[in-house]
Design a protein around this motif. Structure first.
Motif, PDB file in Angstrom:
ATOM      1  N   ALA A 166       4.864 -81.841 123.513  1.00 14.80           N
ATOM      2  CA  ALA A 166       5.510 -83.157 123.636  1.00 14.80           C
ATOM      3  C   ALA A 166       4.497 -84.270 123.378  1.00 14.80           C
ATOM      4  O   ALA A 166       4.797 -85.258 122.697  1.00 14.80           O
ATOM      5  N   GLY A 167       3.280 -84.097 123.899  1.00 13.34           N
ATOM      6  CA  GLY A 167       2.233 -85.084 123.648  1.00 13.34           C
ATOM      7  C   GLY A 167       1.867 -85.173 122.179  1.00 13.34           C
ATOM      8  O   GLY A 167       1.633 -86.264 121.644  1.00 13.34           O
ATOM      9  N   ALA A 168       1.833 -84.022 121.515  1.00 11.92           N
ATOM     10  CA  ALA A 168       1.522 -83.999 120.081  1.00 11.92           C
ATOM     11  C   ALA A 168       2.609 -84.702 119.277  1.00 11.92           C
ATOM     12  O   ALA A 168       2.319 -85.423 118.312  1.00 11.92           O
ATOM     13  N   VAL A 169       3.859 -84.502 119.665  1.00  4.04           N
ATOM     14  CA  VAL A 169       4.968 -85.190 118.991  1.00  4.04           C
ATOM     15  C   VAL A 169       4.786 -86.702 119.103  1.00  4.04           C
ATOM     16  O   VAL A 169       4.933 -87.439 118.115  1.00  4.04           O
ATOM     17  N   ILE A 201       9.858 -84.622 116.414  1.00  2.00           N
ATOM     18  CA  ILE A 201       9.699 -85.790 115.542  1.00  2.00           C
ATOM     19  C   ILE A 201      11.062 -86.296 115.090  1.00  2.00           C
ATOM     20  O   ILE A 201      11.359 -87.494 115.160  1.00  2.00           O
ATOM     21  N   ASP A 202      11.916 -85.384 114.637  1.00  2.00           N
ATOM     22  CA  ASP A 202      13.244 -85.784 114.180  1.00  2.00           C
ATOM     23  C   ASP A 202      14.047 -86.434 115.305  1.00  2.00           C
ATOM     24  O   ASP A 202      14.693 -87.470 115.113  1.00  2.00           O
ATOM     25  N   CYS A 203      14.015 -85.827 116.481  1.00  2.00           N
ATOM     26  CA  CYS A 203      14.809 -86.350 117.596  1.00  2.00           C
ATOM     27  C   CYS A 203      14.352 -87.744 118.008  1.00  2.00           C
ATOM     28  O   CYS A 203      15.179 -88.632 118.254  1.00  2.00           O
ATOM     29  N   HIS A 213      -4.720 -80.029 122.365  1.00  2.00           N
ATOM     30  CA  HIS A 213      -5.057 -78.633 122.097  1.00  2.00           C
ATOM     31  C   HIS A 213      -3.862 -77.760 122.450  1.00  2.00           C
ATOM     32  O   HIS A 213      -3.473 -77.668 123.615  1.00  2.00           O
ATOM     33  N   LEU A 214      -3.290 -77.128 121.441  1.00  2.00           N
ATOM     34  CA  LEU A 214      -2.165 -76.217 121.625  1.00  2.00           C
ATOM     35  C   LEU A 214      -2.704 -74.796 121.473  1.00  2.00           C
ATOM     36  O   LEU A 214      -2.754 -74.251 120.376  1.00  2.00           O
TER      37      LEU A 214
END
Length: 198
Positions: free
Chosen positions: A30-33, A188-190, A162-163
């Motif tokens: 979620a943070g990366a998004v 990203i789309d949402c 970091h994932l």
């Protein structure tokens, strides 16, 4: 050999690892998004790199953004640094294979852009060099790794994500990486389209 049993075990193992990874990865994904959306909405772009299967993942991710994932939306700026054979081979030939991504990051990256760095081991020298180049260009880094995160895990700053897949087998790490990339695309789309949770 009982192939059906062996295949069943592969499916079961993959499902188990994905469920185990969910707890560790949901919040960082979620943070990366959020980081990617922030870059894209400010005319930034995402540069993606990796080797072997991770190169394919980088290309897959860039294609989903430039074209579309599951919803219609405008094209988004993403470049896989793994696709231009002339650039890759000229850098590898004239300099060193460890620089095939970093030179592209220095050429194409700008402050506010994002580097998606994919390495199942976390120890790929050319991905590590790409991260160093991203630092020079004031880019954020989102790293997909596995096991203990390797050297890449130790390189990341507080502003990076970091994932790290909690698994040892490369195949299982790659499977979770693909699911993670799809989660990034969906997120990203949402957020871009204002889609409510279903």
């Amino acid at each position: 050999m009982d192939l059906i049993h062996r295949i069943s075990r592969q499916f079961e193992d993959s499902a188990r690892i994905k469920l185990e990874a969910l707890e560790a990865l949901a919040a960082p994904i979620a943070g990366a998004v959020e980081i990617m959306i922030g870059s894209l909405l400010n005319n930034g772009k995402i540069l993606a790199c990796g080797n072997g299967g991770s190169a394919a993942d980088a290309q897959h991710f860039a294609a989903e953004l430039v074209n579309r994932f599951e919803m219609e939306r405008p094209p988004l700026a993403a470049i896989a640094l793994t696709t231009d054979t002339s650039t890759l081979t000229s850098i590898a030939n004239d300099y060193d294979f460890t620089q095939v991504f970093s030179k592209q990051v220095r050429a194409l990256g700008h402050p506010g852009d994002v580097l998606l760095a994919i390495s199942t081991s976390g120890n790929s020298p050319n991905v590590i060099e790409a991260i160093a180049a991203a630092r020079e260009r004031e880019m954020r880094v989102i790293a997909l790794t596995g096991n203990d995160g390797g050297q890449i895990g130790a390189l990341l700053d507080d502003g990076d994500v970091h994932l790290c897949v909690p698994a040892q087998r490369t195949a299982r790490i790659q499977e979770v990486h693909l699911l993670t990339l799809h989660c990034l695309c969906d997120g990203i789309d949402c957020l871009l389209l204002g889609v409510e949770d279903q």
